[in-house]
Design a protein around this motif. Structure first.
Motif, PDB file in Angstrom:
ATOM      1  N   SER A 108       0.809  -1.222   0.000  1.00  0.00           N
ATOM      2  CA  SER A 108       0.000   0.000   0.000  1.00  0.00           C
ATOM      3  C   SER A 108       0.835   1.261   0.000  1.00  0.00           C
ATOM      4  O   SER A 108       1.136   1.822  -1.059  1.00  0.00           O
ATOM      5  CB  SER A 108      -0.955  -0.002   1.198  1.00  0.00           C
ATOM      6  N   ILE A 109       1.245   1.704   1.180  1.00  0.00           N
ATOM      7  CA  ILE A 109       1.845   3.034   1.295  1.00  0.00           C
ATOM      8  C   ILE A 109       3.112   3.177   0.482  1.00  0.00           C
ATOM      9  O   ILE A 109       3.346   4.208  -0.143  1.00  0.00           O
ATOM     10  CB  ILE A 109       2.141   3.352   2.775  1.00  0.00           C
ATOM     11  N   ALA A 112       2.931   4.485  -3.089  1.00  0.00           N
ATOM     12  CA  ALA A 112       2.460   5.843  -3.350  1.00  0.00           C
ATOM     13  C   ALA A 112       3.617   6.720  -3.798  1.00  0.00           C
ATOM     14  O   ALA A 112       4.782   6.404  -3.562  1.00  0.00           O
ATOM     15  CB  ALA A 112       1.828   6.412  -2.081  1.00  0.00           C
ATOM     16  N   LEU A 116       3.873  12.204  -1.627  1.00  0.00           N
ATOM     17  CA  LEU A 116       2.627  11.903  -0.934  1.00  0.00           C
ATOM     18  C   LEU A 116       2.886  11.098   0.327  1.00  0.00           C
ATOM     19  O   LEU A 116       2.207  11.281   1.345  1.00  0.00           O
ATOM     20  CB  LEU A 116       1.687  11.150  -1.869  1.00  0.00           C
ATOM     21  N   VAL A 117       3.876  10.202   0.287  1.00  0.00           N
ATOM     22  CA  VAL A 117       4.213   9.399   1.454  1.00  0.00           C
ATOM     23  C   VAL A 117       4.682  10.300   2.599  1.00  0.00           C
ATOM     24  O   VAL A 117       4.270  10.141   3.747  1.00  0.00           O
ATOM     25  CB  VAL A 117       5.301   8.356   1.105  1.00  0.00           C
ATOM     26  N   ILE A 120       1.721  12.018   4.039  1.00  0.00           N
ATOM     27  CA  ILE A 120       0.852  11.087   4.776  1.00  0.00           C
ATOM     28  C   ILE A 120       1.420  10.804   6.164  1.00  0.00           C
ATOM     29  O   ILE A 120       0.699  10.832   7.165  1.00  0.00           O
ATOM     30  CB  ILE A 120       0.675   9.767   3.989  1.00  0.00           C
ATOM     31  N   VAL A 121       2.731  10.533   6.231  1.00  0.00           N
ATOM     32  CA  VAL A 121       3.356  10.239   7.528  1.00  0.00           C
ATOM     33  C   VAL A 121       3.220  11.446   8.462  1.00  0.00           C
ATOM     34  O   VAL A 121       2.897  11.303   9.643  1.00  0.00           O
ATOM     35  CB  VAL A 121       4.841   9.857   7.350  1.00  0.00           C
ATOM     36  N   LEU A 123       0.936  13.923   8.309  1.00  0.00           N
ATOM     37  CA  LEU A 123      -0.463  14.141   8.653  1.00  0.00           C
ATOM     38  C   LEU A 123      -0.952  13.125   9.671  1.00  0.00           C
ATOM     39  O   LEU A 123      -1.632  13.483  10.644  1.00  0.00           O
ATOM     40  CB  LEU A 123      -1.336  14.086   7.396  1.00  0.00           C
ATOM     41  N   VAL A 124      -0.583  11.857   9.468  1.00  0.00           N
ATOM     42  CA  VAL A 124      -0.991  10.816  10.415  1.00  0.00           C
ATOM     43  C   VAL A 124      -0.381  11.089  11.792  1.00  0.00           C
ATOM     44  O   VAL A 124      -1.028  10.889  12.824  1.00  0.00           O
ATOM     45  CB  VAL A 124      -0.588   9.416   9.904  1.00  0.00           C
ATOM     46  N   THR A 216       1.586  20.259   7.565  1.00  0.00           N
ATOM     47  CA  THR A 216       1.810  19.135   6.650  1.00  0.00           C
ATOM     48  C   THR A 216       2.535  19.601   5.393  1.00  0.00           C
ATOM     49  O   THR A 216       3.491  18.960   4.932  1.00  0.00           O
ATOM     50  CB  THR A 216       0.475  18.471   6.273  1.00  0.00           C
ATOM     51  N   THR A 220       6.492  18.691   4.770  1.00  0.00           N
ATOM     52  CA  THR A 220       6.821  17.908   3.578  1.00  0.00           C
ATOM     53  C   THR A 220       7.932  18.581   2.782  1.00  0.00           C
ATOM     54  O   THR A 220       8.898  17.928   2.346  1.00  0.00           O
ATOM     55  CB  THR A 220       5.574  17.730   2.691  1.00  0.00           C
TER      56      THR A 220
END
Length: 506
Positions: A108-109, A112, A116-117, A120-121, A123-124, A216, A220
């Motif tokens: 999955s991740i 990407a 974006l990865v 995502i990290v 933001l999570v 975020t 990034t």
């Protein structure tokens, strides 16, 4: 310019890593606290909240030494990261040792796009404050694994996750326990000025949601353009797993057995979530709070064991299906294997716990915080300079008092009424405090989970130390601080609502 920046970060890292091992650093710091407390034991000062007379406790006196000896075990076992990490690893360790985590990343991740990865990290990690302290144990190591799997530097992934959970701690797209906790303290402080004033938990919601998006984006950019280029290419240790392919064929690299294991894990998780839903969805659910509350409830206060069981259920289902687990003894062996890697962390926690507790017992942090607060409240700053000054003072205090609630309980009775007199609402003062309370966590030796981050970094770089972590995190911390201050000043200039019915000016 880039070479100059690299020299600065490298200089910080070199200086930091030239210091003794973190274990010895905490021993030295504890000794310093003992000596300074003895030298300053004659100092007395009023508590800013209660007005009661306080004094610097001499830890080198008979009473101080007796306290230290008698509480040494308690200082260790009550050091919050220790219990959280050990309990969480009972679940995460099984998911990791059975291969579930690696398979999920592969399928999955890791497939990407690179940018974006990173987002995502981050933001999570920021959103992870919903789950409390457990995210410090889950997100940063997972970020390192994801980056390593994509043939990116795992320390950059660790820093990305740590920036989210630590430096972005107060931001979120949702109202969290932090909102409830701080708003209660803010309301009590506001009633010193106006006995009828009320503060609800949503007063910072709009601002914190916007902060989440802003952090975020900024984070990034910093990871991609500053941190990763500085770290350079990651050189794998001999025998370390290879990169996870990020092409369209990623799913093809997952074997049929692994796919089947993930399917079983997914079913097990759905069953677990269904059972969990029964305890929280009904208004009279057993994990609901008073009057059916969800955020301020046993559900959120029990997030560490809830997440531990989540990973344990998924890992067991995967391991049984893939035959990694064939008998009950295998589970115990996997637990032992995962816990063995925490031996250094446990040792570090012992000495870190002694320092943190001794510093608190001495009242040195409280005294320095009071003096910093008095300096700002006695200054002639107004408007934007006052806001920035308040944030900077709070950042410094954050190096002395780690707990947000303890720090705000100390500062709110001073600054909330003061800012109200100057025309600022308690909601605005609270928002400014939350910025400062968050950003410096990622470089503070008092951050309770710093030992865990250091030990995680050592898995990928045997030369890592406190200096490496600080040098890696500083670009993120500085960029978060600058961008967050700019955001709140824009909010102030445009007089935007901080939350539903919550303004900046009285």
């Amino acid at each position: 310019m880039k070479q100059k920046q690299n020299r600065i970060w490298n200089g910080i890292e070199k200086f930091g890593n030239s210091l003794p091992h973190p274990v010895y650093i905490f021993i030295i710091l504890t000794a310093v606290v003992f000596v300074v407390s003895a030298l300053c034991s004659s100092i007395e000062f009023p508590h800013p909240n209660t007005g009661e007379e306080q004094h610097i406790s001499n830890l080198m006196s008979k009473d101080g030494l007796v306290w230290f000896l008698q509480s040494m075990v308690e200082n260790f076992v009550t050091f919050s990261p220790l219990g959280v990490t050990l309990v969480a690893m009972l679940g995460i360790g099984i998911a990791e040792e059975t291969g579930l985590v690696k398979t999920v990343i592969k399928s999955s991740i890791a497939g990407a796009p690179k940018f974006l990865v990173t987002a995502i990290v981050l933001l999570v990690g920021i959103m992870g404050s919903l789950a409390g302290s457990a995210t410090f144990v889950i997100i940063p190591p997972l970020g390192a694994m994801i980056f390593r799997g994509m043939d990116r530097h795992p320390i950059a992934g660790l820093a990305t996750g740590f920036a989210g959970v630590a430096a972005g701690l107060s931001a979120n797209l949702m109202v969290t326990q932090t909102d409830i906790l701080l708003s209660g303290i803010t309301e009590s402080a506001a009633q010193i000025y106006d006995p009828n004033y009320t503060v609800n938990p949503t007063v910072n919601w709009y601002f914190m949601a916007a902060s989440t998006i802003m952090l975020t984006i900024v984070g990034t950019f910093v990871v991609e353009k500053i941190i990763e280029p500085r770290l350079g290419e990651y050189k794998r240790e001999e025998g370390e797993p290879g990169a996870i392919e990020t092409e369209d064929t990623t799913l093809a690299d997952v074997t049929a057995e692994e796919k089947s294991g993930m399917k079983w894990a997914g079913i097990a998780v759905l069953v677990y979530l269904a059972v969990l839903a029964i305890t929280i969805v009904p208004t009279n659910g057993i994990l609901r709070g008073e009057d059916g509350a969800i955020i301020d409830s046993p559900f959120f206060s029990s997030m560490v064991p809830i997440l531990t069981i989540f990973f344990l259920v998924a890992g067991l289902a995967y391991g049984i299906k893939t035959k990694v687990i064939q008998k009950s003894a295998d589970v115990v062996q996997l637990w032992g294997k995962s816990m063995a890697g925490l031996a250094g962390f446990v040792v570090l926690c012992f000495f870190a716990g002694q320092f943190v507790k001794a510093f608190a017992q001495s009242n040195l942090g409280l005294y320095l915080s009071v003096k910093g607060s008095e300096f700002l409240s006695g200054s002639s700053l107004t408007g934007a300079p006052l806001i920035v000054g308040f944030i900077c003072i709070t950042m410094l205090i954050n190096f002395m008092i780690g707990s947000a609630s303890a720090k705000w309980a100390l500062m709110a009775p001073i600054f909330v009424p003061m800012f109200m007199k100057l025309g600022f609402t308690p909601a605005f003062t609270q928002a400014a405090f939350r910025i400062a309370d968050s950003v410096t966590n990622a470089v503070s030796p008092l951050e309770p989970f710093m030992p865990f981050i250091i030990m995680t970094a050592l898995k990928y770089d045997r030369k890592s130390g406190l200096g490496s972590i600080i040098a890696t995190m500083l670009p993120l911390v500085i960029s978060f601080a600058i961008s967050w201050i700019i955001l709140i000043l824009i909010w102030y200039k445009l007089n935007l609502p901080l939350g539903p019915g919550s303004s900046i000016l009285m």
